[in-house]
Design a protein around this motif. Structure first.
Motif, PDB file in Angstrom:
ATOM      1  N   LEU A  10       0.828  -1.205   0.000  1.00  0.00           N
ATOM      2  CA  LEU A  10       0.000   0.000   0.000  1.00  0.00           C
ATOM      3  C   LEU A  10       0.866   1.260   0.000  1.00  0.00           C
ATOM      4  N   HIS A  11       1.972   1.208   0.716  1.00  0.00           N
ATOM      5  CA  HIS A  11       2.930   2.325   0.743  1.00  0.00           C
ATOM      6  C   HIS A  11       3.376   2.657  -0.680  1.00  0.00           C
ATOM      7  N   GLU A  12       3.686   1.594  -1.423  1.00  0.00           N
ATOM      8  CA  GLU A  12       4.151   1.767  -2.794  1.00  0.00           C
ATOM      9  C   GLU A  12       3.008   2.215  -3.714  1.00  0.00           C
ATOM     10  N   LEU A  13       1.861   1.557  -3.567  1.00  0.00           N
ATOM     11  CA  LEU A  13       0.715   1.876  -4.434  1.00  0.00           C
ATOM     12  C   LEU A  13       0.336   3.354  -4.321  1.00  0.00           C
ATOM     13  N   PHE A  14       0.339   3.881  -3.100  1.00  0.00           N
ATOM     14  CA  PHE A  14      -0.076   5.272  -2.875  1.00  0.00           C
ATOM     15  C   PHE A  14       1.090   6.257  -3.008  1.00  0.00           C
ATOM     16  N   GLY A  15       2.297   5.747  -3.239  1.00  0.00           N
ATOM     17  CA  GLY A  15       3.458   6.633  -3.382  1.00  0.00           C
ATOM     18  C   GLY A  15       3.708   7.460  -2.130  1.00  0.00           C
ATOM     19  N   LEU A  16       3.648   6.811  -0.972  1.00  0.00           N
ATOM     20  CA  LEU A  16       3.789   7.545   0.297  1.00  0.00           C
ATOM     21  C   LEU A  16       5.255   7.817   0.614  1.00  0.00           C
ATOM     22  N   ARG A  17       5.486   8.961   1.231  1.00  0.00           N
ATOM     23  CA  ARG A  17       6.833   9.300   1.672  1.00  0.00           C
ATOM     24  C   ARG A  17       7.189   8.555   2.951  1.00  0.00           C
ATOM     25  N   LYS A  18       8.473   8.619   3.275  1.00  0.00           N
ATOM     26  CA  LYS A  18       8.937   8.071   4.539  1.00  0.00           C
ATOM     27  C   LYS A  18       8.222   8.804   5.683  1.00  0.00           C
ATOM     28  N   GLY A  19       7.898   8.092   6.742  1.00  0.00           N
ATOM     29  CA  GLY A  19       7.208   8.735   7.864  1.00  0.00           C
ATOM     30  C   GLY A  19       5.713   8.435   7.868  1.00  0.00           C
ATOM     31  N   TRP A  20       5.160   8.098   6.681  1.00  0.00           N
ATOM     32  CA  TRP A  20       3.766   7.639   6.647  1.00  0.00           C
ATOM     33  C   TRP A  20       3.708   6.204   7.155  1.00  0.00           C
ATOM     34  N   GLU A  21       2.632   5.874   7.845  1.00  0.00           N
ATOM     35  CA  GLU A  21       2.451   4.503   8.338  1.00  0.00           C
ATOM     36  C   GLU A  21       1.131   3.943   7.821  1.00  0.00           C
ATOM     37  N   ILE A  22       1.162   2.676   7.421  1.00  0.00           N
ATOM     38  CA  ILE A  22      -0.093   1.972   7.121  1.00  0.00           C
ATOM     39  C   ILE A  22      -0.525   1.268   8.400  1.00  0.00           C
ATOM     40  N   MET A  23      -1.703   1.670   8.887  1.00  0.00           N
ATOM     41  CA  MET A  23      -2.258   1.028  10.085  1.00  0.00           C
ATOM     42  C   MET A  23      -3.386   0.096   9.679  1.00  0.00           C
ATOM     43  N   LEU A  24      -3.663  -0.868  10.536  1.00  0.00           N
ATOM     44  CA  LEU A  24      -4.814  -1.746  10.279  1.00  0.00           C
ATOM     45  C   LEU A  24      -5.395  -2.246  11.603  1.00  0.00           C
ATOM     46  N   GLY A  25      -6.651  -2.616  11.532  1.00  0.00           N
ATOM     47  CA  GLY A  25      -7.317  -3.139  12.716  1.00  0.00           C
ATOM     48  C   GLY A  25      -8.618  -3.826  12.318  1.00  0.00           C
TER      49      GLY A  25
ATOM     50  N   ASN B 104      -6.137  -7.654  18.032  1.00  0.00           N
ATOM     51  CA  ASN B 104      -6.704  -9.005  18.212  1.00  0.00           C
ATOM     52  C   ASN B 104      -6.681  -9.740  16.877  1.00  0.00           C
ATOM     53  N   THR B 105      -7.121 -10.981  16.887  1.00  0.00           N
ATOM     54  CA  THR B 105      -6.933 -11.860  15.723  1.00  0.00           C
ATOM     55  C   THR B 105      -7.645 -11.340  14.478  1.00  0.00           C
ATOM     56  N   PRO B 106      -6.928 -11.191  13.379  1.00  0.00           N
ATOM     57  CA  PRO B 106      -7.582 -10.765  12.135  1.00  0.00           C
ATOM     58  C   PRO B 106      -8.067 -11.985  11.342  1.00  0.00           C
ATOM     59  N   ALA B 107      -8.954 -11.751  10.373  1.00  0.00           N
ATOM     60  CA  ALA B 107      -9.346 -12.810   9.441  1.00  0.00           C
ATOM     61  C   ALA B 107      -8.206 -12.959   8.432  1.00  0.00           C
ATOM     62  N   LEU B 108      -7.558 -14.093   8.437  1.00  0.00           N
ATOM     63  CA  LEU B 108      -6.391 -14.269   7.560  1.00  0.00           C
ATOM     64  C   LEU B 108      -6.805 -14.301   6.093  1.00  0.00           C
ATOM     65  N   GLY B 109      -7.989 -14.868   5.817  1.00  0.00           N
ATOM     66  CA  GLY B 109      -8.462 -14.928   4.432  1.00  0.00           C
ATOM     67  C   GLY B 109      -8.574 -13.532   3.821  1.00  0.00           C
ATOM     68  N   THR B 110      -9.092 -12.593   4.590  1.00  0.00           N
ATOM     69  CA  THR B 110      -9.228 -11.208   4.121  1.00  0.00           C
ATOM     70  C   THR B 110      -7.867 -10.632   3.745  1.00  0.00           C
ATOM     71  N   LEU B 111      -6.891 -10.873   4.596  1.00  0.00           N
ATOM     72  CA  LEU B 111      -5.546 -10.346   4.347  1.00  0.00           C
ATOM     73  C   LEU B 111      -4.934 -10.963   3.089  1.00  0.00           C
ATOM     74  N   ILE B 112      -5.181 -12.255   2.884  1.00  0.00           N
ATOM     75  CA  ILE B 112      -4.618 -12.945   1.709  1.00  0.00           C
ATOM     76  C   ILE B 112      -5.239 -12.391   0.413  1.00  0.00           C
ATOM     77  N   LEU B 113      -6.572 -12.246   0.414  1.00  0.00           N
ATOM     78  CA  LEU B 113      -7.246 -11.682  -0.769  1.00  0.00           C
ATOM     79  C   LEU B 113      -6.732 -10.272  -1.058  1.00  0.00           C
ATOM     80  N   LEU B 114      -6.595  -9.495  -0.003  1.00  0.00           N
ATOM     81  CA  LEU B 114      -6.134  -8.111  -0.136  1.00  0.00           C
ATOM     82  C   LEU B 114      -4.712  -8.057  -0.679  1.00  0.00           C
ATOM     83  N   ASP B 115      -3.836  -8.855  -0.111  1.00  0.00           N
ATOM     84  CA  ASP B 115      -2.429  -8.854  -0.532  1.00  0.00           C
ATOM     85  C   ASP B 115      -2.309  -9.213  -2.011  1.00  0.00           C
TER      86      ASP B 115
END
Ligand SMILES: *Cc1c(COP(=O)(O)O)cnc(C)c1O
Length: 398
Positions: A83-98, A268-279
């Protein structure tokens, strides 16, 4: 069985007429008109076969394994870097998830991003929800609301001096209006609901502080997760509030989410399937040329849909201002003589699904998801199918 309200006056003897109706679900669309995939929903939306294959393959190493161990942390790291690459983010930006999706992020933001008072640009159902969450939160001030009618968006103006967070919506999924993201004057954080836009519409990170979304729209994943690209100023705000003494539930604590995210984990525990599809979808986007390619693709779909509607005798794009017309969610009004309910029923009987308009908008309308996973040619097929259905409804039973 529900019959169409479309009726045909069929002459019997002289002046006597009888009204016959067409059961929409009896209409058969010729197979050469059908799209290669009939999923046109606005979330959940079409998942590509390659993503599902990746999911099956992940059964050997990822599914059913601990999210605290290296393989799943790698997966989360791959999503964050992608996502960092896709959005062309500069250093210092963080991708958060929950966990919890964009809806949960609104609640988390009232605890962990709004310092005293927020301002909300409201122009549809989704943008109104964050405003409602802020209005009902007892620990922050009453939000400032800037509103416009469905089908339009308000112009961005300088916020009042006591506003420390401005909430924008990149694409209002309930109406098909998209907004060009621009930082208003002042130093309020610019927090953008990009749930249906992220990965399909252009934006410039310098104009934004938080760009949050769920994966079941442009990223063709499944629901249940929120992701947020955060600027250094947003990270600072999360730390500032996180180190203060405001009470917040742990599952909605952005400071905890940030600690976990930078360690490629979730609280807490994420749905792994969601992460795999997303990745898998992020990798597909990057391999094809990144965000610019995705934007080109959704524009190409949108031009097929809107040019068809503009030329049609019974369909009209709902969003009048072409600059505000979304290229990821298209809304098309139908003439009163063509009930959207019947058109949708006929399409569904032919396995073309989820073209219903947003229920609370209450218009005689079709709504079409044109996310990057959708083939632009399938949008052209869809319009041909709609034409076929409408003429079949008008003609009466064969
Ligand atoms: C779909 C959508 C949401 C809600 O997402 P959930 O994952 O269901 O919480 C919020 N905002 C916008 C703009 C959306 O399109």
């Amino acid at each position: 069985m529900r019959f169409s309200s479309t009726t045909l006056a069929a002459g019997l003897r002289g002046d006597e007429t009888v009204h016959v109706t067409v059961d929409p679900s009896s209409i058969i669309i010729p197979s050469d008109l059908l799209p290669s995939d009939g999923r046109f929903g606005c979330g959940p939306s079409k998942v590509r076969a390659e993503q599902v294959l990746a999911l099956a393959k992940a059964n050997s190493n990822l599914l059913g394994t601990s999210h605290r161990q290296a393989p799943v942390k790698h997966l989360v790291g791959s999503v964050r870097e992608g996502l960092h690459e896709l959005f062309g983010l500069r250093k210092g930006w963080e991708i958060m998830l929950g966990n919890g999706g964009a809806t949960t992020f609104w609640d988390a933001a009232t605890f962990g991003l709004v310092r005293e008072r927020s301002q909300h640009y409201v122009f549809g159902e989704f943008s109104s929800k964050f405003a409602e969450a802020a209005a009902s939160a007892p620990h922050i001030g009453d939000p400032v609301i800037v509103q416009s009618d469905p089908g339009t968006h308000p112009a961005i103006e300088a916020p009042p001096a006591d506003v420390d967070l401005v909430a924008l919506t990149h694409n209002e999924t309930s109406t098909g209006v998209s907004m060009h993201l621009r930082r208003p004057e002042g130093d309020a954080l610019v927090v953008v609901d990009a749930t249906s836009a992220a990965g399909g519409l252009p934006w410039v990170p310098d104009e934004v502080d938080v760009y949050y979304f769920s994966p079941q729209k442009c990223f063709a994943g499944d629901g249940g997760l929120w992701l947020a690209a955060c600027s250094p100023a947003a990270v600072e705000r999360i730390r500032e509030i996180g180190h203060g003494d405001r009470w917040r539930p742990a599952s909605l604590d952005l400071n905890l989410a940030l600690d976990n995210s930078v360690a490629n984990q979730t609280y807490n525990t994420p749905a792994l399937g969601t992460l795999i599809l997303l990745d898998e979808q992020i990798k597909w986007m990057l391999a094809n040329g990144g965000l610019d390619w995705c934007i080109e693709r959704t524009r190409s779909s949108a031009s097929r849909l809107y040019s068809w509607a503009e030329a049609s005798s019974y369909a009209t794009p709902f969003v009048a201002d072409t600059m505000q017309r979304s290229s990821v969610v298209g809304t098309i009004d139908l003439a009163d003589t063509v009930p959207a309910h019947d058109v949708n029923a006929a399409l569904r009987a032919n396995r073309i699904v989820d073209t219903e308009s947003y229920r609370k908008l209450g218009r005689n309308q079709l709504r079409v998801g044109m996310f990057p996973a959708v083939e632009p040619d399938d949008i052209a097929c869809l319009t041909a199918c709609i034409d076929h259905v409408v003429s079949a409804l008008a003609q009466g039973p064969a």
